[in-house]
Design an enzyme around this catalytic site. Structure first.
Site, PDB file in Angstrom:
ATOM      1  N   LYS A   9       0.833  -1.214   0.000  1.00 15.64           N
ATOM      2  CA  LYS A   9       0.000   0.000   0.000  1.00 15.64           C
ATOM      3  C   LYS A   9       0.867   1.264   0.000  1.00 15.64           C
ATOM      4  O   LYS A   9       2.078   1.213   0.276  1.00 15.64           O
ATOM      5  CB  LYS A   9      -0.930  -0.035   1.220  1.00 15.64           C
ATOM      6  CG  LYS A   9      -1.964  -1.169   1.163  1.00 15.64           C
ATOM      7  CD  LYS A   9      -2.920  -1.083   2.355  1.00 15.64           C
ATOM      8  CE  LYS A   9      -3.998  -2.151   2.291  1.00 15.64           C
ATOM      9  NZ  LYS A   9      -4.974  -2.025   3.411  1.00 15.64           N
ATOM     10  N   TYR A  49     -12.258  -2.800  -3.643  1.00 16.81           N
ATOM     11  CA  TYR A  49     -12.823  -2.805  -2.291  1.00 16.81           C
ATOM     12  C   TYR A  49     -14.355  -2.801  -2.307  1.00 16.81           C
ATOM     13  O   TYR A  49     -14.987  -2.353  -1.347  1.00 16.81           O
ATOM     14  CB  TYR A  49     -12.306  -1.598  -1.500  1.00 16.81           C
ATOM     15  CG  TYR A  49     -10.885  -1.795  -0.971  1.00 16.81           C
ATOM     16  CD1 TYR A  49     -10.562  -2.880  -0.156  1.00 16.81           C
ATOM     17  CD2 TYR A  49      -9.879  -0.882  -1.270  1.00 16.81           C
ATOM     18  CE1 TYR A  49      -9.272  -3.053   0.331  1.00 16.81           C
ATOM     19  CE2 TYR A  49      -8.578  -1.049  -0.786  1.00 16.81           C
ATOM     20  CZ  TYR A  49      -8.289  -2.147   0.025  1.00 16.81           C
ATOM     21  OH  TYR A  49      -7.016  -2.322   0.516  1.00 16.81           O
ATOM     22  N   ASN A 112      -2.258   0.216   7.100  1.00 14.75           N
ATOM     23  CA  ASN A 112      -1.802  -1.106   7.543  1.00 14.75           C
ATOM     24  C   ASN A 112      -0.937  -1.817   6.502  1.00 14.75           C
ATOM     25  O   ASN A 112      -0.828  -3.043   6.504  1.00 14.75           O
ATOM     26  CB  ASN A 112      -2.983  -1.966   8.012  1.00 14.75           C
ATOM     27  CG  ASN A 112      -3.986  -2.230   6.923  1.00 14.75           C
ATOM     28  OD1 ASN A 112      -3.807  -1.784   5.786  1.00 14.75           O
ATOM     29  ND2 ASN A 112      -5.028  -2.960   7.253  1.00 14.75           N
ATOM     30  N   HIS A 115      -2.051  -5.409   1.549  1.00 15.59           N
ATOM     31  CA  HIS A 115      -3.307  -6.118   1.278  1.00 15.59           C
ATOM     32  C   HIS A 115      -2.999  -7.530   0.836  1.00 15.59           C
ATOM     33  O   HIS A 115      -2.055  -7.745   0.069  1.00 15.59           O
ATOM     34  CB  HIS A 115      -4.090  -5.418   0.153  1.00 15.59           C
ATOM     35  CG  HIS A 115      -5.220  -6.258  -0.392  1.00 15.59           C
ATOM     36  ND1 HIS A 115      -6.466  -6.293   0.191  1.00 15.59           N
ATOM     37  CD2 HIS A 115      -5.263  -7.138  -1.424  1.00 15.59           C
ATOM     38  CE1 HIS A 115      -7.235  -7.150  -0.479  1.00 15.59           C
ATOM     39  NE2 HIS A 115      -6.535  -7.673  -1.468  1.00 15.59           N
ATOM     40  N   GLU A 126      -9.524 -10.508  -7.792  1.00 13.89           N
ATOM     41  CA  GLU A 126      -8.607  -9.378  -7.568  1.00 13.89           C
ATOM     42  C   GLU A 126      -7.427  -9.435  -8.539  1.00 13.89           C
ATOM     43  O   GLU A 126      -6.993  -8.406  -9.060  1.00 13.89           O
ATOM     44  CB  GLU A 126      -8.113  -9.396  -6.121  1.00 13.89           C
ATOM     45  CG  GLU A 126      -9.224  -9.052  -5.123  1.00 13.89           C
ATOM     46  CD  GLU A 126      -8.784  -9.185  -3.669  1.00 13.89           C
ATOM     47  OE1 GLU A 126      -7.599  -9.484  -3.422  1.00 13.89           O
ATOM     48  OE2 GLU A 126      -9.631  -8.989  -2.781  1.00 13.89           O
TER      49      GLU A 126
END
Ligand code: IDP
Ligand code: MG
Length: 145
Positions: A9, A49, A112, A115, A126
């Site tokens: 990320k 998402y 965080n 992913h 995905e």
């Protein structure tokens, strides 16, 4: 052999943690079969998402994941989906165990670092969002034979 999508990320890219994260997953035994750096746009973020549409954190999540470049990687290996989730740690870095990526490097659920797909079905969808079939390489490693 299972495949799963990992995104490094924007926070991890900006903090110089991309190599550390890739290294942990490689050393675990997972094989990189596709990788690219890109800046996600809003449409891709909303599709990736989609399951979280309407949740309180959805807009912040889309803003964050589109805020800078990400590195998208397809990892292949035995039980890749579950193994990657274990190496990543719990969603909230404040609660993630030491020794996991999120537990060792994060403190905020909104930042965080990484992913990983949460099921084989979602992994397949995905991966298709980020890679064409031709971009996913098939090769053998000596340690697999
Ligand atoms: P996961 O990334 O561990 O699979 P999900 O529940 O799928 O976690 O949530 C997707 C992402 O949305 C998380 O990685 C995190 O960045 C963000 N997120 C999840 N829950 C919250 C929250 O309660 N507040 C803020 N962000 C959240
Ligand atoms: Mg998830």
């Amino acid at each position: 052999m299972e495949k799963s999508l990992v995104l490094i990320k924007p926070d991890a890219v900006q903090r110089g943690l991309a190599g550390e994260i890739i290294s942990r997953l490689e050393k675990k035994g997972l094989k990189i079969v596709a990788m690219k750096m890109l800046r996600m746009d809003g449409a891709l973020a909303q599709r990736h998402y989609a399951v979280h549409t309407g949740k309180a954190f959805f807009n912040d999540l889309v803003d964050f994941i589109t805020s800078g470049p990400v590195i998208a990687i397809v990892f292949q290996g035995k039980n890749a989906v579950e193994v990657i989730r274990q190496v990543m740690g719990a969603t909230d870095p404040a609660k993630a165990s030491s020794g996991t990526i999120r537990g060792d490097f994060g403190i905020d659920i909104g930042h965080n670092l990484v992913h990983g797909s949460d099921s084989l079905d979602n992994a397949s969808g995905e991966i298709d969002l980020f890679f064409s079939a031709e971009e996913i390489l098939s090769y053998d490693r000596d340690l697999d034979t």
